[in-house]
Design a protein around this motif. Sequence first.
Motif, PDB file in Angstrom:
ATOM      1  N   ARG A   1      -2.251  11.342  -8.080  1.00 42.41           N
ATOM      2  CA  ARG A   1      -2.123  10.380  -9.114  1.00 42.41           C
ATOM      3  C   ARG A   1      -3.583   9.127  -8.485  1.00 42.41           C
ATOM      4  O   ARG A   1      -4.636   9.713  -7.407  1.00 42.41           O
TER       5      ARG A   1
ATOM      6  N   GLU B   1      -4.788   6.429  -8.048  1.00 44.62           N
ATOM      7  CA  GLU B   1      -5.023   5.206  -7.093  1.00 44.62           C
ATOM      8  C   GLU B   1      -6.964   5.135  -6.505  1.00 44.62           C
ATOM      9  O   GLU B   1      -7.281   5.358  -6.097  1.00 44.62           O
TER      10      GLU B   1
ATOM     11  N   ARG C   1      12.297   1.247  -6.571  1.00 45.69           N
ATOM     12  CA  ARG C   1      11.014   1.734  -6.393  1.00 45.69           C
ATOM     13  C   ARG C   1      10.625   2.160  -7.752  1.00 45.69           C
ATOM     14  O   ARG C   1      10.404   1.710  -8.721  1.00 45.69           O
TER      15      ARG C   1
END
Length: 429
Positions: free
Chosen positions: A112, A114, A257
Amino acid sequence: MNVQSIRGTHDILPGSVELWQTIEQNARELFRLYGYAEIRTPVLEETELFARSIGVETDIVQKEMYTLEDSKGKSITLRPEGTAPVVRSYIEHNLYANSQVTKLFYLGPMFRHERPQKGRYRQFHQIGAEVLGSDNPAVEAEVLHMLDRFLRGLGLSDFRLLVNSVGCQVCRPGYVALLREALRGRASELCAECQRRTETNPLRVLDCKTPECQPIINQLPSILDHLCQECRVHFDRFLEYLALQGIASETTPRLVRGLDYYLRTTFEIISDRLGPTQNALLGGGRYDGLSELIGGPPTKGFGFALGMERFVLLLSGRSELQAPYKAPAPELFLGYMGEPELQAALALAAGLRASGIFAYIDFEARSIKAQMRQANRMESKFTCVIGENELTTGAFHIKRMADGRQETVSKEEIVPYILKARETYGSAG
Ligand code: AMP
């Protein structure tokens, strides 16, 4: 400039990898007792798989996926999570044909894009498990029992289990509309991201960590007050089964979530030692309907994913799990004089290894003296130097490094000699 590892990725070096192996081995052994089989899916998948399942409006799909085009112009993505690929594989291989309930677990890297920080990386690893084909809340409690044992089995006890229900297609739309209404009324007080989410995905506002949004979030209606009858019963039974198994949980209506496919039961296990923002060690929930989203038959599903890096962070420093790294010591270090002796040493080493003995040959040191220095450095238990003499007589001198004692044995006797001697120093290494 030196070539270095990519930001947000990490090497797992000898000395650290042992803890990873312990965690993985414990998972394999324990999950088997609950009926899980391992599955390995590709790291690359069609982008569509994630866009359709995780949800176009989620952070993951909006900005965190590593997506590229292959040479034919097809969009492919490095998997950001493991559930959608497992469900894709389950459908593709008709795994549902075998039994009503299929239990699968996986371990491997996820990607990911991020902003890297402690506990958050661009390549990270998850252990996850999925139960496909059951909508029984008892199955959910069983998964949490397994996780409880898994964490405690590795000595972790300072964690908290947060649980919630995020409703279903029947009750959630009404709640989302209510939430949007409530948020619109206070739009000017929200952070920019939450103002956007109010329109696109208001549930995600509940998850916002920005301080200015907290007082507003605390006053928002709770989803638990808006569950339909079926969701209410499901959640209550889940809580009962948890209590029956002696598992403490905290009902947390704010717990939604980051992936759209969840419905009904969701949960997280958090540890305050992970810090205020990246405090989730693992998370999961129910995802009935995910299969249909990607073209499969109606399938109930429930699962979790645990972040290995965060688990390692929590466990590191525990000396019983992680000894400081030391290269393993050979059991027999084979020295050699010249080329024919090297060839004999290679054959001998092959025989030793076939018998499970750690044999070592140093190919770089030129002189016998240098080879023996290396044997010393490596703390080899025994050494045996092969010279012309040994090859003609067939008598080999095995020297115990601890006290210099030497014994002469035939070629055939070398393996039994080392195996016998092992009783005095324990197993290999
Ligand atoms: P998720 O798939 O987002 O539900 O995440 C499940 C678990 O994976 C989290 O609780 C974390 O432990 C771990 N995790 C998720 N994203 C990252 C990341 N970028 N870096 C490290 N661990 C992560």
